[in-house]
Design a protein around this motif. Structure first.
Motif, mmCIF file in Angstrom:
data_model
loop_
_atom_site.group_PDB
_atom_site.id
_atom_site.type_symbol
_atom_site.label_atom_id
_atom_site.label_comp_id
_atom_site.label_asym_id
_atom_site.label_seq_id
_atom_site.Cartn_x
_atom_site.Cartn_y
_atom_site.Cartn_z
ATOM 1 N N THR A 238 -11.534 15.450 1.003
ATOM 2 C CA THR A 238 -10.584 15.134 0.526
ATOM 3 C C THR A 238 -11.793 15.014 -1.233
ATOM 4 O O THR A 238 -10.014 15.547 -2.478
ATOM 5 C CB THR A 238 -10.991 13.370 0.703
ATOM 6 O OG1 THR A 238 -10.464 12.466 1.418
ATOM 7 C CG2 THR A 238 -10.444 12.459 -0.619
ATOM 8 N N GLU B 232 -10.196 18.176 -2.274
ATOM 9 C CA GLU B 232 -8.574 18.361 -2.531
ATOM 10 C C GLU B 232 -8.238 17.372 -3.812
ATOM 11 O O GLU B 232 -6.584 17.506 -4.605
ATOM 12 C CB GLU B 232 -7.729 16.902 -1.573
ATOM 13 C CG GLU B 232 -8.012 17.956 -0.197
ATOM 14 C CD GLU B 232 -6.168 17.328 0.463
ATOM 15 O OE1 GLU B 232 -5.384 17.002 0.808
ATOM 16 O OE2 GLU B 232 -6.854 16.614 1.278
ATOM 17 N N ALA C 32 -5.085 13.864 5.492
ATOM 18 C CA ALA C 32 -5.429 14.700 3.975
ATOM 19 C C ALA C 32 -4.315 13.963 2.857
ATOM 20 O O ALA C 32 -3.479 13.081 2.907
ATOM 21 C CB ALA C 32 -4.518 15.763 4.283
#
Ligand SMILES: [Zn+2]
Length: 474
Positions: free
Chosen positions: A137, A140, A104
């Motif tokens: 991703t 994020e 992550a």
């Protein structure tokens, strides 16, 4: 704790004034003429800056401390790297946290925050290298803004390692456009370059110079153009890192003339080193300066084009891409540059510079009259601070700004050599270069961290800085 910097010439990216600077705690609280005596009486500390420039602490927005690369590690960690930076008048760095495939974004950020925590001599921030573009991703990326990470770097180079394909790049750009963040691009056609590298090695062309020969200018400018076009369609701001080819700068200039939010940086080594003088030399010495994008041929005119783009503002930032590896085998780190003896593809990419940047740019820029004093400060401190959302906390001297201040002595001079640098490294790219000026005293948030050629700070003085958005956007 109050400090007065007395009798100096305060120079910023825009102004020059003979004035005294009053610091209370970590901030500049007043700049005035004629108050020096009154302020000095009650001050805890008075620094005499007569005959010297009082300039903003420099901001280096491209460093790689403790980065794993090619089976080894960058030899400067956050402690040695930020201390070297302080010696060179740099009071803020923005380094790169790395997300690797399958991990992550957050994991990469946490890993790099842990490397830096409690170790830094000066303040620091992070960009995120996005090594794995996928749905989670992308989500994020938005969340990272809350952590003060507003810039995301992608690679068109290094297939199989950090490389992203055009679809991945485009999706990340769309996400950045949505969030108001910025994409940073390593613009080189890594797929074509890998073909050229394989063919060169097969022909027995293994010397360091083939590193440049297998990365011709078109492999940079093609990627610059492609990334600019993709960013324009996505509506995302784009910042192209470490530009070295004049053909790439020409593409960036065209995009800027069209009004695109497109920006670029170059590094001191591209302005000073060449294949002819530094890479294509007897023995293995050229390996010291192997980096990507590569040092280019002087005869092709890249340096003039880079200086010109800096002077007219099409390149805004001079950063270092500091990533140093020992030339001779190191007791702790072992073989670094020499991993590539007999095969240039195994030479770790990068060179030192975080300490030398401000002085080297003063000599070549200001002393040798390629830049004004204000342009020097702008591209080493103010523009990078604005570009990375740190201004006016960083990058200038103003009431309310952090007291990150360099007292610069234009009357001093010295010669760079391995004895005049402070990082964890055994060479400098500017060996033998005479500098007609010198970083004299360095304050980081009001604390003197360098004076009389000595480090006076404490490991861990540096704090993490949350960054806002690019302040150049139109
Ligand atoms: Zn880099």
């Amino acid at each position: 704790m109050t400090t007065v910097i007395k009798g100096g010439t305060v120079v910023t990216a825009t102004d020059v004034v003979e004035a005294n600077v009053l610091i209370d705690g970590e901030k500049v609280v007043a700049i005035a003429q004629g108050s020096g005596e009154t302020w000095s009486e009650g001050a805890d500390r008075v620094i005499n800056a007569a005959g010297k420039y009082v300039i903003p602490g420099a901001v280096d927005v491209h460093t790689h401390f403790e980065l794993p690369f090619g089976g080894t590690y960058v030899s400067d960690n956050f402690e040695t790297g930020t201390r070297a930076a302080a010696f060179g008048g740099t009071t803020t760095v923005v380094d790169f946290a790395v997300q690797v495939k399958g991990e992550a974004l957050r994991d990469g950020f946490d890993t790099w925050m842990a490397k830096a925590a409690g170790n830094c001599a000066i303040d620091y921030g992070f960009h995120m290298i996005v090594g794995d573009v996928n749905d989670s991703t992308l989500k994020e990326m938005e969340a990272m803004v809350g952590e003060g990470v507003t810039t995301f770097k992608l690679f068109m180079a290094y297939p199989g390692v950090l490389y992203s394909d055009d679809g991945e790049i485009f999706r990340a750009m769309q996400q950045a456009a949505k969030d108001g963040t910025m994409i940073m691009m390593h613009a080189e056609n890594g797929i074509a370059i890998d073909v050229l590298r394989e063919q060169a090695v097969a022909r027995g062309e293994t010397d360091p110079k083939y590193h440049t020969i297998t990365r011709p200018p078109q492999t940079e400018s093609e990627a610059v153009y492609r990334s600019l076009a993709l960013a324009e369609v996505a509506g995302a701001p784009l910042y192209i890192v470490h530009m070295s080819a004049k053909e790439g700068v020409a593409e960036l200039t065209l995009a800027r003339d069209r009004g695109q939010n497109a920006f670029g940086e170059t590094c001191p080594h591209y302005l000073h080193l060449s294949v002819e003088d530094d890479i294509d030399v007897p023995g293995f010495d050229g390996a010291k300066y192997v980096c990507s994008t590569p040092i280019r041929f002087r005869s092709e005119g890249h340096q003039d084009a880079l200086w010109s783009a800096l002077a007219r503002g099409d390149l805004q930032v001079v950063s270092t891409d500091h990533a140093n590896f020992f030339y001779e085998d190191d007791e702790t780190l072992g073989r670094q540059k020499r991993l590539g003896e007999g095969d240039f593809t195994l030479i770790p990419n990068g060179l030192p510079g975080v300490e030398e940047r401000l002085n080297v740019m003063y000599q070549s820029g200001v002393v040798e009259e390629r830049l004004t004093l204000h342009q020097w400060i702008d591209m080493c401190a103010t523009a990078p601070a604005k570009m990375m959302g740190l201004f006016p906390k960083k990058g200038t001297i103003a009431v309310g700004s952090d007291a990150d201040i360099v007292i610069y002595d234009p009357g001093a001079s010295f010669v760079y050599g391995v004895d005049t640098i402070h990082g964890n490294i055994d060479y400098t790219a500017y060996d033998g270069m005479e500098i007609g000026g010198k970083v004299d005293t360095v304050l980081s948030r009001g604390k003197v961290v360098v004076e009389n050629d000595a480090y006076t700070g404490t490991k861990g003085d540096g704090q993490y800085v949350k960054r806002g958005m690019n302040q150049f956007l139109v």
